[in-house]
Design a protein around this motif. Structure first.
Motif, mmCIF file in Angstrom:
data_model
loop_
_atom_site.group_PDB
_atom_site.id
_atom_site.type_symbol
_atom_site.label_atom_id
_atom_site.label_comp_id
_atom_site.label_asym_id
_atom_site.label_seq_id
_atom_site.Cartn_x
_atom_site.Cartn_y
_atom_site.Cartn_z
ATOM 1 N N TRP A 112 -4.698 11.619 -13.183
ATOM 2 C CA TRP A 112 -4.067 10.440 -13.743
ATOM 3 C C TRP A 112 -4.902 9.908 -14.903
ATOM 4 C CZ3 TRP A 112 0.314 7.880 -11.740
ATOM 5 C CH2 TRP A 112 0.827 8.433 -10.575
ATOM 6 N N THR A 113 -4.215 9.434 -15.932
ATOM 7 C CA THR A 113 -4.880 8.652 -16.965
ATOM 8 C C THR A 113 -4.690 7.183 -16.596
ATOM 9 O OG1 THR A 113 -2.918 8.417 -18.349
ATOM 10 C CG2 THR A 113 -4.314 10.376 -18.732
ATOM 11 N N ILE A 114 -5.451 6.333 -17.216
ATOM 12 C CA ILE A 114 -5.281 4.904 -16.951
ATOM 13 C C ILE A 114 -3.882 4.460 -17.379
ATOM 14 C CG2 ILE A 114 -6.066 2.605 -17.658
ATOM 15 C CD1 ILE A 114 -8.943 3.736 -17.509
ATOM 16 N N ILE B 87 2.131 1.725 -11.596
ATOM 17 C CA ILE B 87 2.039 0.402 -10.970
ATOM 18 C C ILE B 87 3.202 -0.463 -11.417
ATOM 19 C CG2 ILE B 87 0.692 -1.746 -10.903
ATOM 20 C CD1 ILE B 87 -1.841 0.040 -11.118
ATOM 21 N N ASP B 88 3.471 -0.472 -12.733
ATOM 22 C CA ASP B 88 4.572 -1.272 -13.272
ATOM 23 C C ASP B 88 5.919 -0.841 -12.700
ATOM 24 O OD1 ASP B 88 2.737 -2.676 -14.789
ATOM 25 O OD2 ASP B 88 3.172 -1.578 -16.651
ATOM 26 N N ALA B 89 6.055 0.433 -12.372
ATOM 27 C CA ALA B 89 7.305 0.951 -11.798
ATOM 28 C C ALA B 89 7.406 0.680 -10.296
ATOM 29 C CB ALA B 89 7.413 2.451 -12.071
ATOM 30 N N GLY B 90 6.353 0.089 -9.719
ATOM 31 C CA GLY B 90 6.387 -0.240 -8.296
ATOM 32 C C GLY B 90 6.039 0.912 -7.381
ATOM 33 N N LEU B 91 5.376 1.934 -7.910
ATOM 34 C CA LEU B 91 5.090 3.134 -7.137
ATOM 35 C C LEU B 91 4.129 2.894 -5.979
ATOM 36 C CD1 LEU B 91 5.742 6.157 -7.016
ATOM 37 C CD2 LEU B 91 3.798 6.549 -8.507
ATOM 38 N N PHE B 92 3.186 1.967 -6.126
ATOM 39 C CA PHE B 92 2.147 1.791 -5.104
ATOM 40 C C PHE B 92 2.280 0.475 -4.345
ATOM 41 C CE2 PHE B 92 0.031 4.162 -8.665
ATOM 42 C CZ PHE B 92 0.165 5.413 -8.086
ATOM 43 N N THR B 93 3.481 -0.040 -4.214
ATOM 44 C CA THR B 93 3.648 -1.351 -3.584
ATOM 45 C C THR B 93 3.236 -1.352 -2.110
ATOM 46 O OG1 THR B 93 5.975 -0.861 -3.155
ATOM 47 C CG2 THR B 93 5.459 -2.144 -5.153
ATOM 48 N N ASP B 94 3.308 -0.215 -1.450
ATOM 49 C CA ASP B 94 2.955 -0.145 -0.029
ATOM 50 C C ASP B 94 1.579 0.453 0.210
ATOM 51 O OD1 ASP B 94 5.440 -1.202 0.576
ATOM 52 O OD2 ASP B 94 6.369 0.761 0.809
ATOM 53 N N GLU B 95 0.859 0.782 -0.849
ATOM 54 C CA GLU B 95 -0.463 1.413 -0.723
ATOM 55 C C GLU B 95 -1.478 0.628 -1.535
ATOM 56 O OE1 GLU B 95 -1.572 4.089 0.925
ATOM 57 O OE2 GLU B 95 0.338 4.840 1.661
ATOM 58 N N SER B 96 -2.659 0.511 -1.004
ATOM 59 C CA SER B 96 -3.763 -0.061 -1.758
ATOM 60 C C SER B 96 -4.585 1.117 -2.279
ATOM 61 C CB SER B 96 -4.598 -0.963 -0.853
ATOM 62 O OG SER B 96 -5.597 -1.589 -1.589
ATOM 63 N N VAL B 97 -4.531 1.327 -3.593
ATOM 64 C CA VAL B 97 -5.208 2.475 -4.200
ATOM 65 C C VAL B 97 -6.062 2.016 -5.365
ATOM 66 C CG1 VAL B 97 -3.406 4.125 -3.539
ATOM 67 C CG2 VAL B 97 -3.292 3.010 -5.768
ATOM 68 N N GLU B 98 -7.023 2.851 -5.720
ATOM 69 C CA GLU B 98 -7.795 2.660 -6.936
ATOM 70 C C GLU B 98 -7.908 4.011 -7.620
ATOM 71 O OE1 GLU B 98 -11.680 0.990 -6.047
ATOM 72 O OE2 GLU B 98 -12.095 2.525 -4.573
ATOM 73 N N LEU C 23 -6.318 9.347 -7.511
ATOM 74 C CA LEU C 23 -5.910 8.183 -6.732
ATOM 75 C C LEU C 23 -6.635 8.221 -5.395
ATOM 76 C CD1 LEU C 23 -2.051 8.009 -7.232
ATOM 77 C CD2 LEU C 23 -3.815 6.630 -8.327
ATOM 78 N N VAL C 24 -7.283 7.134 -5.064
ATOM 79 C CA VAL C 24 -8.021 7.043 -3.814
ATOM 80 C C VAL C 24 -7.438 5.889 -3.011
ATOM 81 C CG1 VAL C 24 -10.289 6.651 -2.778
ATOM 82 C CG2 VAL C 24 -10.096 7.943 -4.923
ATOM 83 N N VAL C 25 -7.001 6.194 -1.800
ATOM 84 C CA VAL C 25 -6.464 5.156 -0.918
ATOM 85 C C VAL C 25 -7.632 4.321 -0.412
ATOM 86 C CG1 VAL C 25 -5.204 4.695 1.222
ATOM 87 C CG2 VAL C 25 -4.495 6.588 -0.268
ATOM 88 N N MET C 26 -7.482 3.007 -0.535
ATOM 89 C CA MET C 26 -8.542 2.101 -0.099
ATOM 90 C C MET C 26 -8.321 1.730 1.367
ATOM 91 S SD MET C 26 -8.675 -0.165 -3.601
ATOM 92 C CE MET C 26 -9.390 -1.562 -2.823
ATOM 93 N N ALA C 27 -9.413 1.656 2.094
ATOM 94 C CA ALA C 27 -9.339 1.291 3.505
ATOM 95 C C ALA C 27 -8.898 -0.167 3.636
ATOM 96 C CB ALA C 27 -10.704 1.482 4.162
ATOM 97 N N PRO C 28 -8.124 -0.476 4.673
ATOM 98 C CA PRO C 28 -7.761 -1.879 4.901
ATOM 99 C C PRO C 28 -9.021 -2.710 5.121
ATOM 100 C CG PRO C 28 -6.464 -0.416 6.291
ATOM 101 C CD PRO C 28 -7.537 0.414 5.657
ATOM 102 N N GLU C 29 -8.979 -3.939 4.669
ATOM 103 C CA GLU C 29 -10.151 -4.805 4.754
ATOM 104 C C GLU C 29 -10.195 -5.519 6.101
ATOM 105 O OE1 GLU C 29 -12.369 -7.585 1.632
ATOM 106 O OE2 GLU C 29 -10.362 -8.279 2.113
ATOM 107 N N ARG C 30 -11.317 -5.359 6.771
ATOM 108 C CA ARG C 30 -11.528 -6.039 8.051
ATOM 109 C C ARG C 30 -12.233 -7.381 7.818
ATOM 110 N NH1 ARG C 30 -9.650 -4.048 12.948
ATOM 111 N NH2 ARG C 30 -10.788 -5.917 13.446
#
Length: 182
Positions: A8-10, A17-28, A34-41
């Protein structure tokens, strides 16, 4: 069988993101991946909030303490450090996330992501020219400081469990290690 990967490029990442692709995932985005971020405890959230509040009280209007928001780096990375101490540019941040030249230092509060924060993220931040990087090791209650950036590598790594430390960008500020770790 050949495994095909997509870097991916920035710009592509922002379009997704603008297209709503990651609305259910927390990624960076880290180096085009793309790296899925762990849920925050609760522990992680407590330390991030507490440290952010403490640093903002020390720095006042000299810096903006940004908690868990993206920074844009030139190595196809847009990580979300737990704390980014950045220039207070106000509405300019409507146009872009902080770039390396806007960043005073970054902090990760680390429990389950300690290995990634001490290796991959440290390297990404150094390559991007971030002058100082702190890791709050929540497992061992210590502060690990990386600085003296030379040729994209931090030459100094120091661990603290007590005392005070002054960030490179604010040599007159004394940050209590005890306050960060408790």
């Amino acid at each position: 069988m050949t495994l095909a990967t997509y870097k991916w490029t920035i710009a592509n990442y922002h379009q997704a993101i603008d297209a709503g692709l990651f609305t259910d995932e927390s990624v960076e985005l880290l180096r085009g991946n793309l790296v899925v971020m762990a849920p925050e405890r609760e522990l992680h959230a407590y330390y991030t909030r507490s440290i952010g509040h403490y640093l903002q009280s020390l720095l006042g209007d000299r810096a903006l303490v940004s908690e868990a928001h993206p920074v844009t780096l030139p190595n196809n990375s847009e990580p979300e450090p737990d704390i980014a101490v950045v220039q207070p540019l106000g509405r300019e941040y409507l146009e872009h996330h902080p770039y390396p030249e806007n960043i005073f230092w970054l902090i990760e509060c680390s429990q389950t992501t300690l290995t990634k924060d001490l290796t991959e993220k440290k390297d990404i931040y150094a390559e991007a020219g971030i002058q100082e990087y702190w890791v709050i090791n929540l497992q061992n209650h210590q502060l690990i400081v990386f600085k003296d950036l030379q040729n994209g590598i931090y030459k100094i790594e120091k661990s603290f469990v007590e005392g005070t430390i002054s960030p490179i960008a604010f040599p007159n500020i004394q940050v209590s290690v005890h306050q960060l770790l408790n």
